[in-house]
Design a protein around this motif. Structure first.
Motif, PDB file in Angstrom:
ATOM      1  N   ASN A 420       7.295   6.520  -6.733  1.00  0.00           N
ATOM      2  CA  ASN A 420       6.488   6.386  -7.848  1.00  0.00           C
ATOM      3  C   ASN A 420       7.199   6.142  -8.961  1.00  0.00           C
ATOM      4  O   ASN A 420       6.524   6.087 -10.162  1.00  0.00           O
ATOM      5  N   ASP A 421       8.444   6.253  -9.140  1.00  0.00           N
ATOM      6  CA  ASP A 421       9.315   6.089 -10.216  1.00  0.00           C
ATOM      7  C   ASP A 421       9.409   4.555 -10.624  1.00  0.00           C
ATOM      8  O   ASP A 421      10.666   4.058 -10.432  1.00  0.00           O
ATOM      9  N   SER A 422       8.482   3.848 -11.022  1.00  0.00           N
ATOM     10  CA  SER A 422       8.552   2.551 -11.264  1.00  0.00           C
ATOM     11  C   SER A 422       7.454   2.178 -12.274  1.00  0.00           C
ATOM     12  O   SER A 422       6.172   2.764 -11.873  1.00  0.00           O
ATOM     13  N   PRO A 423       7.440   1.160 -13.199  1.00  0.00           N
ATOM     14  CA  PRO A 423       6.126   0.887 -13.824  1.00  0.00           C
ATOM     15  C   PRO A 423       5.312   0.309 -13.061  1.00  0.00           C
ATOM     16  O   PRO A 423       4.143  -0.165 -13.520  1.00  0.00           O
ATOM     17  N   PHE A 424       5.851  -0.280 -11.870  1.00  0.00           N
ATOM     18  CA  PHE A 424       4.788  -1.166 -10.904  1.00  0.00           C
ATOM     19  C   PHE A 424       4.117  -0.381  -9.994  1.00  0.00           C
ATOM     20  O   PHE A 424       4.564   0.685  -9.625  1.00  0.00           O
ATOM     21  N   GLY A 425       3.230  -1.091  -9.398  1.00  0.00           N
ATOM     22  CA  GLY A 425       2.547  -0.400  -8.155  1.00  0.00           C
ATOM     23  C   GLY A 425       1.739  -1.250  -7.324  1.00  0.00           C
ATOM     24  O   GLY A 425       0.468  -1.291  -7.421  1.00  0.00           O
ATOM     25  N   LEU A 426       2.387  -2.417  -6.877  1.00  0.00           N
ATOM     26  CA  LEU A 426       1.778  -3.517  -6.070  1.00  0.00           C
ATOM     27  C   LEU A 426       1.396  -2.759  -4.778  1.00  0.00           C
ATOM     28  O   LEU A 426       0.450  -2.636  -4.091  1.00  0.00           O
ATOM     29  N   THR A 427       2.663  -2.764  -4.004  1.00  0.00           N
ATOM     30  CA  THR A 427       2.303  -2.481  -2.553  1.00  0.00           C
ATOM     31  C   THR A 427       3.468  -1.210  -2.097  1.00  0.00           C
ATOM     32  O   THR A 427       4.391  -1.246  -2.937  1.00  0.00           O
ATOM     33  N   ALA A 428       3.449  -0.591  -1.008  1.00  0.00           N
ATOM     34  CA  ALA A 428       4.379   0.229  -0.431  1.00  0.00           C
ATOM     35  C   ALA A 428       4.079   0.637   1.054  1.00  0.00           C
ATOM     36  O   ALA A 428       3.195   0.057   1.635  1.00  0.00           O
ATOM     37  N   SER A 429       5.095   0.999   1.784  1.00  0.00           N
ATOM     38  CA  SER A 429       4.942   1.153   3.075  1.00  0.00           C
ATOM     39  C   SER A 429       5.761   2.680   3.430  1.00  0.00           C
ATOM     40  O   SER A 429       6.669   2.999   2.868  1.00  0.00           O
TER      41      SER A 429
END
Ligand code: NAD
Length: 494
Positions: A420-429
Motif C-alpha cells: 500500500n506504500d504507493s500513491p497509486f492503486g490500480l491492481t495487485a496480486s
C-alpha cells in the motif's frame, strides 16, 4: 520470419490520414504533419495531420446532431444488433486491423490478433448485450395523503450525450472499443481521440462502423497531439470525458473537465502495481505466470505488476528462476510470429526507460537486462532489478516498461504496508496456495482489482478501474452504466 503485409494495409498506410467526421474521412486544413513510426524499425510508415479547433468543433457538432437525431431514433435492441455487427466486421477484418496496430505500436502480431482484435470483438458483444437491459427503479414516496391522493415515483437512465473518449497508445483499438461500446450501448455518441503515436486502427474501425450500419455522426475520430484532447474537453457540446492515460495528464484532464461546466469525467490512469509471492507459493508455476503478466507487450500494460514482494525464504530461488525465464525470451520483430518480446512503442518512451536503466546501473541494482538491444527500432532487454529498500525511488515510479523491481518481506503485516506504500492503486496480486491467507489479505490491499495466482487479465463482466491516484470510475461489468447515463427521478401525484 516476418509475416507479409496485406495489400489493404499497404494501401491504408499511404493515405493522407486526418479525421473521421459525420461518416466519412475528413481532411483537416492543418499543414502540421505528425509521422507515424514503426517502433520495430524506427521508420516512418504513415503521416497524420494534427487537427485544428475547427475540426474538433465539427466533430462535436456532428456527434451532437446524431445524438439528438439519427441515434435517438434507434431502439435499444437495434443498438445491440449494430454493435454485434461491428464486432463481426472487426473479426472479418481482423488481420488488417492487427497489422495496422502492430505496425504503429510495436505490439507482437500474436497479441494484436488475439487480444487487441480478438478481445475488441468480445468486449463489444458484451456491451451490445447491455443495450436492452438498462433500466431504472420504481419507488413509493411517503408524502401526506390529505385528500386521498397517492404518489408513485420511478427513475430513468438517460444517456449523457456526446462522450469525448481520449485513448493512449498501448492498446488503442481495444481501449477505443471499450469506450465506444459503453457510449453507444447507453445511447450516447462519441468523438474518439486516439494517441498521436497510434492513430491508424481506430480510423479504420470508424469506417467499419459505417459498413455495419451505425449512422453517420455516431462515431467520430479527431487526430492529433494533446492539444486536440484539450480542445475536446473544453468544448461545450461534450457532456462526458472518458480518459485513459498517464497520471499527470489525467490530473490535467480532470481539472479541465471540472472547469468546463462540470463536465462528467472518468479517469483510468497508471499504477505501480504490486505482486506478493507468499512463502507457500508454487514457485515454478508462479514465476512462469508472473513473467507472462509482467512483461507482456514489453510491460506497457497499465494492469501489469512492476513491484514484486517475495517472502525472504524464497528470494534467491525466485530471482534465479526469473533470470532463467527472462533469458529464454526470444527478442524480435513484432511482425515475426515466433518473437516473444519486441520493441517499446515510441522513441520518447525508449529514452525514459533507458534513463531508468542508468539509475539502476548506477545503484548496482540490476539482476538481469537493463540494456538497449543493438538493432534498428526501440528494443531493450526485459529487466529485473532489486530495490535498495522500501524507500528506493525505483520501487515507486511507474516505468510502464519491461522492468520489475523486487524486494524481500518477512511477515504479512510488513507485506501489506509495502503493497500500500504507493500513491497509486490500480491492481495487485497474491500468489499462494493458502486460501485463508489470500482472503485475509484481499480486504487490506488498496487496489481496484486484486488477483489471486494470476495478474493482468481483464474480463468484460468484471469492473475495472483504480483507487487513489490510479483513477476515478469503473469500466465493464454493470458499473460503467452509471458513468454514461444521468439518473432522472419522476414523481407523480394521482
Ligand atoms: P498520455 O497521458 O501521455 O496520453 C493519453 C492520451 O491523452 C493521448 O491520446 C494524448 O494525446 C492525450 N493527451 C495528452 N495531453 C492531453 C491534454 N492536456 N488534454 C487532453 N488529452 C491529452 O498517456 P500515454 O503515454 O498515451 O499512455 C501511457 C499511460 O497510460 C501510462 O501511464 C499507463 O499506465 C496509462 N494507462 C492506463 C490504463 C488504465 O486502464 N488504467 C490503460 C492503459 C494505459
Amino acid at each position: 520470419m516476418h509475416i507479409a503485409l496485406l495489400p489493404s494495409v499497404v494501401a491504408f498506410l499511404g493515405r493522407d490520414h486526418s479525421n473521421f467526421i459525420d461518416g466519412a474521412a475528413h481532411t483537416s486544413a492543418s499543414t502540421q504533419r505528425i509521422g507515424v513510426v514503426d517502433p520495430g524499425t524506427g521508420e516512418t510508415i504513415a503521416h497524420l495531420r494534427d487537427a485544428q479547433a475547427e475540426d474538433v468543433n465539427l466533430a462535436v457538432n456532428n456527434a451532437n446532431a446524431a445524438f439528438k437525431g439519427a441515434w435517438a431514433q434507434v431502439t435499444p435492441y437495434q443498438r445491440g444488433v449494430l454493435l454485434n455487427r461491428l464486432a463481426d466486421l472487426i473479426e472479418a477484418h481482423g488481420e488488417e486491423l492487427a497489422q495496422l496496430e502492430t505496425l504503429s505500436s510495436g505490439k507482437s502480431i500474436n497479441l494484436s490478433r488475439h487480444i487487441e482484435v480478438g478481445q475488441s470483438a468480445v468486449f463489444l458483444r458484451y456491451f451490445a448485450g447491455w443495450a436492452t437491459k438498462i433500466g431504472g427503479q420504481t419507488m413509493s414516496p411517503s408524502f401526506p395523503s390529505l385528500d386521498g391522493e397517492q404518489y408513485s415515483a420511478y427513475t430513468l437512465r438517460e444517456p449523457v450525450g456526446v462522450v469525448a473518449a481520449i485513448v493512449p497508445w498501448n492498446f488503442s483499438l481495444m481501449i477505443g472499443v471499450w469506450k465506444l461500446g459503453a457510449a453507444l450501448t447507453t445511447g450516447c455518441t462519441v468523438v474518439l481521440k486516439p494517441s498521436e503515436y497510434t492513430p491508424l486502427s481506430l480510423l479504420r474501425l470508424a469506417e467499419l462502423a459505417i459498413e455495419a450500419g451505425i449512422p453517420a455522426g455516431v462515431i467520430n475520430v479527431v487526430n492529433g497531439r494533446g492539444q486536440v484532447g484539450q480542445q475536446l474537453i473544453e468544448h461545450p457540446g461534450v457532456r462526458k470525458v472518458s480518459f485513459t492515460g498517464s497520471v499527470p495528464t489525467g490530473i490535467a484532464v480532470g481539472k479541465a473537465a471540472m472547469a468546463a461546466d462540470l463536465t462528467r469525467v472518468t479517469l483510468e490512469l497508471g499504477g505501480k502495481n504490486a505482486a506478493a509471492l507468499l512463502a507457500d507459493a508454487n514457485v515454478d508455476d508462479a514465476v512462469a505466470r508472473f513473467v507472462q503478466s509482467a512483461y507482456v507487450h514489453q510491460g506497457q500494460v497499465c494492469a501489469s505488476p512492476e513491484r514484486l514482494f517475495v517472502h525472504r525464504s524464497l528470494i534467491g530461488h525466485v530471482t534465479q528462476k526469473m533470470v532463467a525465464t527472462l533469458s529464454q525470451l526470444v527478442i524480435g520483430s513484432p511482425l515475426d510470429e515466433h518473437a516473444q518480446f519486441g520493441p517499446l512503442s515510441n522513441k520518447a518512451h525508449l529514452d525514459k526507460i533507458l534513463g531508468f536503466f542508468d539509475r539502476a546501473l548506477q545503484g548496482n541494482q540490476v539482476v538481469y537486462g537493463a540494456r538497449a538491444v543493438d538493432r534498428a527500432g526501440y528494443y531493450v532487454e526485459p529487466t529485473l532489478i532489486v530495490a535498495t529498500g522500501r524507500d528506493d525511488p525505483l520501487l515507486h515510479e511507474e516505468t510502464f516498461g519491461p522492468v520489475v523491481c523486487v524486494l524481500a518481506f518477512d511477515d504479512e503485516e510488513e507485506l501489506v504496508e509495502l503493497m500500500n506504500d504507493s500513491p497509486f492503486g490500480l491492481t495487485a496480486s497474491i500468489w499462494t496456495n493458502d486460501l485463508s491467507k489470500a482472503l485475509r489479505l484481499i480486504p487490506q490491499i488498496e487496489a481496484g482489482t486484486v488477483w489471486v495466482n494470476m495478474h493482468t487479465f481483464v474480463d468484460p463482466s468484471v469492473p475495472f478501474g483504480g483507487v487513489k491516484a490510479s483513477g476515478i470510475g469503473r469500466e465493464f461489468g454493470s458499473a460503467f452504466i452509471d458513468d454514461y447515463t444521468e439518473l432522472k427521478s419522476v414523481i407523480i401525484r394521482y
